[in-house]
Enzyme design. Structure first.
Site, PDB file in Angstrom:
ATOM      1  N   PHE A  66      23.983   6.649  44.340  1.00 25.43           N
ATOM      2  CA  PHE A  66      23.561   5.616  45.292  1.00 25.43           C
ATOM      3  C   PHE A  66      24.773   5.198  46.110  1.00 25.43           C
ATOM      4  O   PHE A  66      25.855   5.001  45.576  1.00 25.43           O
ATOM      5  CB  PHE A  66      22.958   4.413  44.560  1.00 25.43           C
ATOM      6  CG  PHE A  66      21.708   4.768  43.815  1.00 25.43           C
ATOM      7  CD1 PHE A  66      20.502   4.869  44.475  1.00 25.43           C
ATOM      8  CD2 PHE A  66      21.759   5.036  42.459  1.00 25.43           C
ATOM      9  CE1 PHE A  66      19.354   5.220  43.797  1.00 25.43           C
ATOM     10  CE2 PHE A  66      20.611   5.390  41.767  1.00 25.43           C
ATOM     11  CZ  PHE A  66      19.405   5.488  42.435  1.00 25.43           C
ATOM     12  N   VAL A  92      28.510   6.535  42.237  1.00 23.71           N
ATOM     13  CA  VAL A  92      28.565   5.719  43.448  1.00 23.71           C
ATOM     14  C   VAL A  92      29.046   6.577  44.613  1.00 23.71           C
ATOM     15  O   VAL A  92      30.129   7.156  44.559  1.00 23.71           O
ATOM     16  CB  VAL A  92      29.488   4.503  43.267  1.00 23.71           C
ATOM     17  CG1 VAL A  92      29.533   3.685  44.555  1.00 23.71           C
ATOM     18  CG2 VAL A  92      29.016   3.634  42.100  1.00 23.71           C
ATOM     19  N   LYS A  93      28.213   6.639  45.650  1.00 23.03           N
ATOM     20  CA  LYS A  93      28.578   7.399  46.848  1.00 23.03           C
ATOM     21  C   LYS A  93      29.457   6.537  47.752  1.00 23.03           C
ATOM     22  O   LYS A  93      29.088   5.433  48.119  1.00 23.03           O
ATOM     23  CB  LYS A  93      27.321   7.832  47.611  1.00 23.03           C
ATOM     24  CG  LYS A  93      26.523   8.903  46.897  1.00 23.03           C
ATOM     25  CD  LYS A  93      25.233   9.221  47.612  1.00 23.03           C
ATOM     26  CE  LYS A  93      25.439  10.132  48.776  1.00 23.03           C
ATOM     27  NZ  LYS A  93      24.145  10.617  49.330  1.00 23.03           N
ATOM     28  N   VAL A  94      30.612   7.092  48.076  1.00 23.04           N
ATOM     29  CA  VAL A  94      31.565   6.428  48.960  1.00 23.04           C
ATOM     30  C   VAL A  94      31.829   7.369  50.133  1.00 23.04           C
ATOM     31  O   VAL A  94      32.277   8.496  49.921  1.00 23.04           O
ATOM     32  CB  VAL A  94      32.890   6.122  48.223  1.00 23.04           C
ATOM     33  CG1 VAL A  94      33.937   5.574  49.184  1.00 23.04           C
ATOM     34  CG2 VAL A  94      32.655   5.153  47.069  1.00 23.04           C
TER      35      VAL A  94
END
Length: 196
Positions: A66, A92-94
């Site tokens: 996400f 966690v998408k960065v």
């Protein structure tokens, strides 16, 4: 004739339709899920966190990525911490840069240092992969999503680029290269053959 059953890679489904995610999760070839706020909004979901938590609960045995929404680095870090807290299977998408084109290295370093599993997204070049590899704390688990499909959309063969990216990531043995934005089944076999 090659078969998908012979693949050694992990396949991730990308989308935001909850019913489709449940259906796709029945396929043992799919070993993870990824989405982003734009897809979630287009799917008609009103509450990002509620939707994410629903997905996490529905597929607790596979990683789910996400993405953060913030553009300011301090806020990106805070959002990433919150998203990570939603479940043990959360990645966690960065984005590799913010909307101003500034490399998010300090975000990547801070979060990987905290043990948050990252999916660095919207990556296009080996130089970006090199910068990401240098920013990730040694020994951290992460994925680097190089948008090979979008590279191909420009008329450039992504295969040599992806090979170069794999070579760069050898300095980070726990960081995996994800062949992102696939366009056709051939891409899955290409990714498999080079070791993504």
């Amino acid at each position: 004739m090659r078969s998908v059953n012979d693949l050694k890679i992990r396949i991730f489904a990308d989308g935001a339709d909850f019913d489709s995610i449940i259906e796709i999760a029945k396929n043992p070839l799919v070993q993870g899920f990824t989405t982003n706020p734009s897809l979630i909004a287009r799917a008609g979901e009103k509450n990002y966190e509620d939707f994410a938590r629903k997905v996490i609960a529905a597929v607790p045995d596979r990683p789910c990525s996400f993405e953060i929404i913030a553009d300011d680095f301090d806020e990106m870090i805070n959002q990433a911490r919150k998203i990570s807290s939603w479940g043990s299977n959360v990645n966690v998408k960065v984005p590799v840069t913010n909307t101003k084109g500034v490399f998010a290295g300090e975000v990547i370093k801070a979060l990987s240092n905290e043990g948050i599993i990252l999916n660095i997204t919207a990556v296009f070049t080996p130089k970006q992969v090199e910068m990401v590899a240098d920013a990730i704390v040694p020994g951290a688990h992460a994925m680097v999503s190089v948008f090979a499909g979008r590279i191909a959309d420009t008329g450039v063969d992504p295969l040599p680029i992806m090979r170069e990216c794999l070579e760069i990531l050898k300095i980070q043995p726990r960081v995996q290269l994800l062949w992102a934005s696939t366009r056709e089944p051939l891409n899955i076999f290409q990714a498999n053959d080079i070791g993504c």
